[in-house]
Every structure is written in structure tokens, then in C-alpha cells.
Design an enzyme around this catalytic site. Structure first.
Site, PDB file in Angstrom:
ATOM      1  N   ASP A  71       0.817  -1.217   0.000  1.00  0.00           N
ATOM      2  CA  ASP A  71       0.000   0.000   0.000  1.00  0.00           C
ATOM      3  C   ASP A  71       0.851   1.267   0.000  1.00  0.00           C
ATOM      4  O   ASP A  71       0.322   2.370  -0.002  1.00  0.00           O
ATOM      5  CB  ASP A  71      -0.914  -0.001   1.237  1.00  0.00           C
ATOM      6  CG  ASP A  71      -2.058   1.002   1.139  1.00  0.00           C
ATOM      7  OD1 ASP A  71      -2.560   1.230   0.026  1.00  0.00           O
ATOM      8  OD2 ASP A  71      -2.443   1.574   2.181  1.00  0.00           O
ATOM      9  N   GLN A 102      -5.755  -2.364  -6.554  1.00  0.00           N
ATOM     10  CA  GLN A 102      -6.366  -1.439  -5.600  1.00  0.00           C
ATOM     11  C   GLN A 102      -7.057  -0.308  -6.347  1.00  0.00           C
ATOM     12  O   GLN A 102      -6.557   0.170  -7.367  1.00  0.00           O
ATOM     13  CB  GLN A 102      -5.318  -0.840  -4.661  1.00  0.00           C
ATOM     14  CG  GLN A 102      -5.911   0.125  -3.637  1.00  0.00           C
ATOM     15  CD  GLN A 102      -4.851   0.784  -2.755  1.00  0.00           C
ATOM     16  OE1 GLN A 102      -4.523   1.948  -2.943  1.00  0.00           O
ATOM     17  NE2 GLN A 102      -4.315   0.028  -1.800  1.00  0.00           N
ATOM     18  N   SER A 111      -7.237   4.795   0.250  1.00  0.00           N
ATOM     19  CA  SER A 111      -7.490   3.484  -0.330  1.00  0.00           C
ATOM     20  C   SER A 111      -8.961   3.127  -0.133  1.00  0.00           C
ATOM     21  O   SER A 111      -9.525   3.340   0.950  1.00  0.00           O
ATOM     22  CB  SER A 111      -6.619   2.429   0.352  1.00  0.00           C
ATOM     23  OG  SER A 111      -5.247   2.752   0.225  1.00  0.00           O
TER      24      SER A 111
END
Length: 312
Positions: free
Chosen positions: A230, A304, A254
């Protein structure tokens, strides 16, 4: 909870690191002591059979880092699964911003235990409300067909400048002056540099590894990779538009995160993280990432979607 975890809970920022902890060019701690703090952060306290509790570093920004809550949730799921079953995929949603000043409670639902596969669902809770949900699937080792895309040709990580060397001139403005347990080396031009030349290809490539030595624990290596995944993934989206966090009017978070683990790897050995963005629209940007081991094996795939609001 282990002694290391208790120490991290008492001092999650690692502010009482040993006096001989190595410092980068900007004077920030890195190396084994900082990595040990991350490992301790992932060592959750078991409250009940299916309930765990985790903490955040005191140096966290205003909300919990997405990679942290993903890594902790995967630890919680994995601790309810026999060790011979390895995680092969996870799918997660970020529901609410996490508050780093209070603990996070992870509630595990033992959804299914089959002959080959095990499924777990985890909900992370703060103040009685869900902030994050994760579903993970585990599988016994099996043989079968095998193929993979080749790794792109890139320079060796040792030939590239460290993150600290590259970020140095902007460290105060970007707020990156904090311990970093992951060693990151940009192959492509860092987005805070490339933005000076305007939009470029929607791509980001970095070498990364845990900055020290990790125990021989498959689940821990996967959770460290989930944490690291991430960190730079949305760089590919921002590069396409010539903007970057802290330097331009960009706000984001996110929204969801998925990973598939194809082959075993060590997170304390160099992994190439090859990221690209196929699309951005509706204040959302989609990014895909591929992790390759140093010897060219495709070991994991990441997808993502992030909320990205870019103003004038």
C-alpha cells in the site's frame, strides 16, 4: 502477547530504540530495530478465541495507514488457520478512517474449513463501528500447472539511490521524516521529481524489502508484503497526472485492496514492485501491481482502487 508486542504497544513509534540504531542521510532511524518494531506491531494480542487487538505507531498521521490494518487483519485471520495452509488471496474494503490513537479490535469469522481450502472473514472495529473488512482464503500445498509473466528488465537495487537520498530536499514539506521499516528504491523517476516535467506514463517501479532480517514464518512475510503493497501503489495513478501528495492539491484514500500470492517468497529479500494504472475516473484511480522476486519469479499480484480528488 509477546514481550516485543508489549514493548510496541507501550512505545509503538519506536522512540526508545537502542542508541546505536542506524540513521539514514536525513537522521531518521532505519534497519533492524525499526523492522523489529513493525514485526511487534503485527504481533496482535489475542483477547478471545476469534478476537484480537492491535495498536498503531504513535507517529501515525491523522488516520491509520491502510497497509497496517490490512497486515494486522491478515495476521488475525492466519492465527485461526493451521500453519500448513498458506494464504493465497485476500480481498478487503476500507470502510472508515482508522484512529491511530486507540486500539483496533479484529473479529474473525471462521467461514469455512474444507479439505483443501480455508476461508476467513475479518472485521476491524473501533468505537463499535467497522473501519475495515477482509476476506482471506488459505490452501494446502498442491502441485499443478505452472506459468508466469517474465519480470521487466530493470537496474539492480544496489545501483539505485535510497528513499532517504531521493526525498531529502523535500522531507520537511512531505512529512516523511519518520522511521521506515521498508527499504524502497525507485526504478522509475519518483513522482515528486517527475511532476516537474508534467504527466508521464501511468507506471511506477520500485525495489523494496524489509529493512533487516525476518523470522522464518511464511505468514509474517506475506503480511509484511501486504503492509508494503500500500506504500507506492497509487504512485502510478498520480504519475499520469503530474501531481503528488503534499506538493499539489491531492486528497485520497485506499478504497479496496486485493492480493493473490502465487509463490513463496521472503519479504526481507529484494522484490520488484511493478505498478501501473489502467484507468482513473469519477474521483477514483485503479492501480495494479506485480511483485517479482530477485530471480524473476512472479510471486504476488495486487489490485487497488483509491479515492483521488485533485483540485486546482
Amino acid at each position: 502477547m509477546t514481550e516485543a508486542a508489549r514493548a510496541a504497544a507501550a512505545d509503538p513509534a519506536g522512540t526508545r530504540l537502542p542508541g546505536d540504531v542506524p540513521l539514514d542521510v536525513n537522521g531518521m532511524p532505519h534497519g533492524q530495530p525499526v523492522l523489529d518494531s513493525l514485526v511487534a506491531l503485527l504481533d496482535l494480542e489475542r483477547i478471545e478465541e476469534n478476537i484480537f487487538r492491535g495498536v498503531s505507531p504513535a507517529s501515525s498521521p491523522v488516520r491509520v495507514f491502510g497497509g497496517q490494518v490490512a497486515g494486522q487483519a491478515l495476521v488475525a485471520a492466519g492465527r485461526t488457520v493451521p500453519p500448513e495452509r498458506r494464504v493465497h488471496s485476500l480481498h478487503a474494503y476500507f470502510i472508515r478512517p482508522g484512529d491511530p490513537s486507540i486500539p483496533i479490535v479484529y473479529e474473525v469469522d471462521r467461514t469455512r474449513d474444507g479439505r483443501s481450502f480455508t476461508t476467513r472473514r475479518v472485521v476491524a472495529v473501533q468505537r463499535g463501528k467497522a473501519i475495515f473488512s477482509l476476506s482471506a482464503s488459505f490452501q494446502v500445498d498442491e502441485g499443478g500447472i505452472d506459468h508466469a509473466e517474465p519480470m521487466p528488465e530493470v537496474p539492480d537495487p544496489e545501483t539505485l539511490p535510497t528513499f532517504g537520498e531521493q526525498i531529502g530536499p523535500l522531507i520537511d514539506k512531505l512529512g516523511r521524516a519518520q522511521p521506515r521499516p521498508i527499504d524502497v528504491r525507485y526504478v522509475t523517476e519518483p513522482p515528486w521529481v517527475s511532476r516537474e516535467n508534467g504527466p508521464r506514463e501511468a507506471r511506477s517501479q520500485v525495489w523494496m524489502r524489509a529493512d533487516g532480517v525476518l523470522p522464518d514464518d511464511d505468514l509474517l512475510h506475506v503480511c509484511i508484503a501486504a503492509f508494503a503493497s500500500d506504500m507506492t501503489l497509487l504512485d502510478a495513478v498520480l504519475a499520469r497526472h503530474g501531481v503528488y501528495w503534499g506538493l499539489d492539491n491531492v486528497n485520497g484514500a485506499s478504497l479496496d485492496h486485493a492480493m493473490w500470492f502465487h509463490r513463496r517468497f521472503r519479504a526481507d529479500e529484494w522484490l520488484l514492485y511493478d505498478c501501473a494504472s489502467p484507468s482513473a475516473s469519477g474521483a477514483r484511480g485503479l492501480a495494479t501491481g506485480r511483485f517479482f522476486s530477485r530471480d524473476g519469479q512472479l510471486v504476488a499480484t495486487v489490485v487497488q482502487e483509491g479515492l483521488l480528488r485533485v483540485g486546482d
